[in-house]
Scaffold this active site. Structure first.
Site, PDB file in Angstrom:
ATOM      1  N   ASP A   1       9.007  14.331   2.425  1.00  0.00           N
ATOM      2  CA  ASP A   1       9.346  14.056   3.813  1.00  0.00           C
ATOM      3  C   ASP A   1       9.231  15.355   4.612  1.00  0.00           C
ATOM      4  O   ASP A   1       9.669  16.412   4.183  1.00  0.00           O
ATOM      5  CB  ASP A   1      10.770  13.483   3.894  1.00  0.00           C
ATOM      6  CG  ASP A   1      11.056  12.857   5.247  1.00  0.00           C
ATOM      7  OD1 ASP A   1      11.226  11.624   5.298  1.00  0.00           O
ATOM      8  OD2 ASP A   1      11.107  13.595   6.261  1.00  0.00           O
ATOM      9  N   ILE A   2       8.644  15.246   5.804  1.00  0.00           N
ATOM     10  CA  ILE A   2       8.403  16.433   6.639  1.00  0.00           C
ATOM     11  C   ILE A   2       9.711  16.994   7.211  1.00  0.00           C
ATOM     12  O   ILE A   2       9.780  18.176   7.572  1.00  0.00           O
ATOM     13  CB  ILE A   2       7.403  16.069   7.774  1.00  0.00           C
ATOM     14  CG1 ILE A   2       6.694  17.295   8.302  1.00  0.00           C
ATOM     15  CG2 ILE A   2       8.085  15.309   8.895  1.00  0.00           C
ATOM     16  CD1 ILE A   2       5.513  16.962   9.219  1.00  0.00           C
TER      17      ILE A   2
ATOM     18  N   GLY B   1      17.385   2.480  12.031  1.00  0.00           N
ATOM     19  CA  GLY B   1      16.861   3.845  11.946  1.00  0.00           C
ATOM     20  C   GLY B   1      15.427   3.943  11.473  1.00  0.00           C
ATOM     21  O   GLY B   1      14.943   5.046  11.215  1.00  0.00           O
ATOM     22  N   GLN B   2      14.735   2.809  11.339  1.00  0.00           N
ATOM     23  CA  GLN B   2      13.325   2.903  10.934  1.00  0.00           C
ATOM     24  C   GLN B   2      12.513   3.510  12.072  1.00  0.00           C
ATOM     25  O   GLN B   2      12.552   3.028  13.212  1.00  0.00           O
ATOM     26  CB  GLN B   2      12.767   1.520  10.558  1.00  0.00           C
ATOM     27  CG  GLN B   2      11.338   1.619  10.003  1.00  0.00           C
ATOM     28  CD  GLN B   2      10.782   0.296   9.478  1.00  0.00           C
ATOM     29  OE1 GLN B   2      11.444  -0.745   9.549  1.00  0.00           O
ATOM     30  NE2 GLN B   2       9.576   0.341   8.954  1.00  0.00           N
TER      31      GLN B   2
ATOM     32  N   HIS C   1       8.380   2.095   3.527  1.00  0.00           N
ATOM     33  CA  HIS C   1       8.521   3.261   2.645  1.00  0.00           C
ATOM     34  C   HIS C   1       9.916   3.283   2.051  1.00  0.00           C
ATOM     35  O   HIS C   1      10.868   2.796   2.658  1.00  0.00           O
ATOM     36  CB  HIS C   1       8.224   4.565   3.389  1.00  0.00           C
ATOM     37  CG  HIS C   1       8.993   4.731   4.666  1.00  0.00           C
ATOM     38  ND1 HIS C   1       8.645   4.071   5.829  1.00  0.00           N
ATOM     39  CD2 HIS C   1      10.093   5.447   4.956  1.00  0.00           C
ATOM     40  CE1 HIS C   1       9.503   4.387   6.781  1.00  0.00           C
ATOM     41  NE2 HIS C   1      10.403   5.220   6.276  1.00  0.00           N
TER      42      HIS C   1
HETATM   43  P1  AMP Z   1      12.332   6.044   8.583  1.00  0.00           P
HETATM   44  O1  AMP Z   1      13.317   6.577   9.599  1.00  0.00           O
HETATM   45  O2  AMP Z   1      12.968   5.326   7.450  1.00  0.00           O
HETATM   46  O3  AMP Z   1      11.215   5.263   9.246  1.00  0.00           O
HETATM   47  O4  AMP Z   1      11.704   7.337   7.918  1.00  0.00           O
HETATM   48  C1  AMP Z   1      10.532   7.930   8.368  1.00  0.00           C
HETATM   49  C2  AMP Z   1      10.482   9.266   7.695  1.00  0.00           C
HETATM   50  O5  AMP Z   1       9.152   9.746   7.762  1.00  0.00           O
HETATM   51  C3  AMP Z   1      11.381  10.336   8.352  1.00  0.00           C
HETATM   52  O6  AMP Z   1      12.307  10.819   7.395  1.00  0.00           O
HETATM   53  C4  AMP Z   1      10.387  11.406   8.805  1.00  0.00           C
HETATM   54  O7  AMP Z   1      10.891  12.714   8.638  1.00  0.00           O
HETATM   55  C5  AMP Z   1       9.194  11.144   7.893  1.00  0.00           C
HETATM   56  N1  AMP Z   1       7.900  11.538   8.420  1.00  0.00           N
HETATM   57  C6  AMP Z   1       7.397  11.266   9.651  1.00  0.00           C
HETATM   58  N2  AMP Z   1       6.161  11.791   9.772  1.00  0.00           N
HETATM   59  C7  AMP Z   1       5.888  12.382   8.577  1.00  0.00           C
HETATM   60  C8  AMP Z   1       4.764  13.103   8.063  1.00  0.00           C
HETATM   61  N3  AMP Z   1       3.670  13.309   8.805  1.00  0.00           N
HETATM   62  N4  AMP Z   1       4.828  13.574   6.799  1.00  0.00           N
HETATM   63  C9  AMP Z   1       5.920  13.382   6.047  1.00  0.00           C
HETATM   64  N5  AMP Z   1       7.007  12.708   6.469  1.00  0.00           N
HETATM   65  C10 AMP Z   1       6.983  12.220   7.717  1.00  0.00           C
END
Ligand code: AMP
Ligand code: ZN
Length: 106
Positions: A30-31, A89-90, A96
């Protein structure tokens, strides 16, 4: 052309390193990590959220992928999270599973 950030990652558009991958999913960091280790298990197939899943075999494969990725990452204890829908929170609307381990800041 897809606008989905996770589809772009799966297509290799950002040269993202995959911690683990198989026929069904890729796993990457995760970024914006919310734990010492924070991985995302992302199905290769674009499905918006858990609400749109109709393939129970794929769901099983994804959970097996969680287990395999955790093992490869050396994790014995970990938490899995699936945010479904904006109000939960999605943020990324490509299904994922979060894997969180160590100190978790949720
Ligand atoms: P959610 O809130 O469950 O939709 O989680 C989305 C997750 O994706 C968050 O924890 C973000 O930090 C992560 N995220 C968004 N863009 C990227 C990216 N380019 N690379 C890695 N993680 C990402
Ligand atoms: Zn996608």
């Amino acid at each position: 052309m897809t606008e989905c950030i996770f589809c772009k990652i799966i297509n290799g558009e950002f040269n993202t390193e995959f911690v683990y991958q198989n026929e069904y999913a890729v796993v990457f960091k995760d970024i914006n990590p919310k734990a010492d280790t924070h991985l995302l298990v992302v199905p290769r197939k674009h499905i918006e959220s858990l609400n749109e899943v109709d393939d129970e075999v794929l769901l099983g494969k994804l959970m097996m992928t969680v287990k395999e990725a955790a093992k490869v990452a050396g994790l014995k204890s970990f938490r899995t999270v699936i945010n479904t829908g904006k109000d939960a929170g999605q943020e990324v609307f490509h299904l994922h599973i979060h894997i969180l381990a160590g100190s978790i800041r949720l």
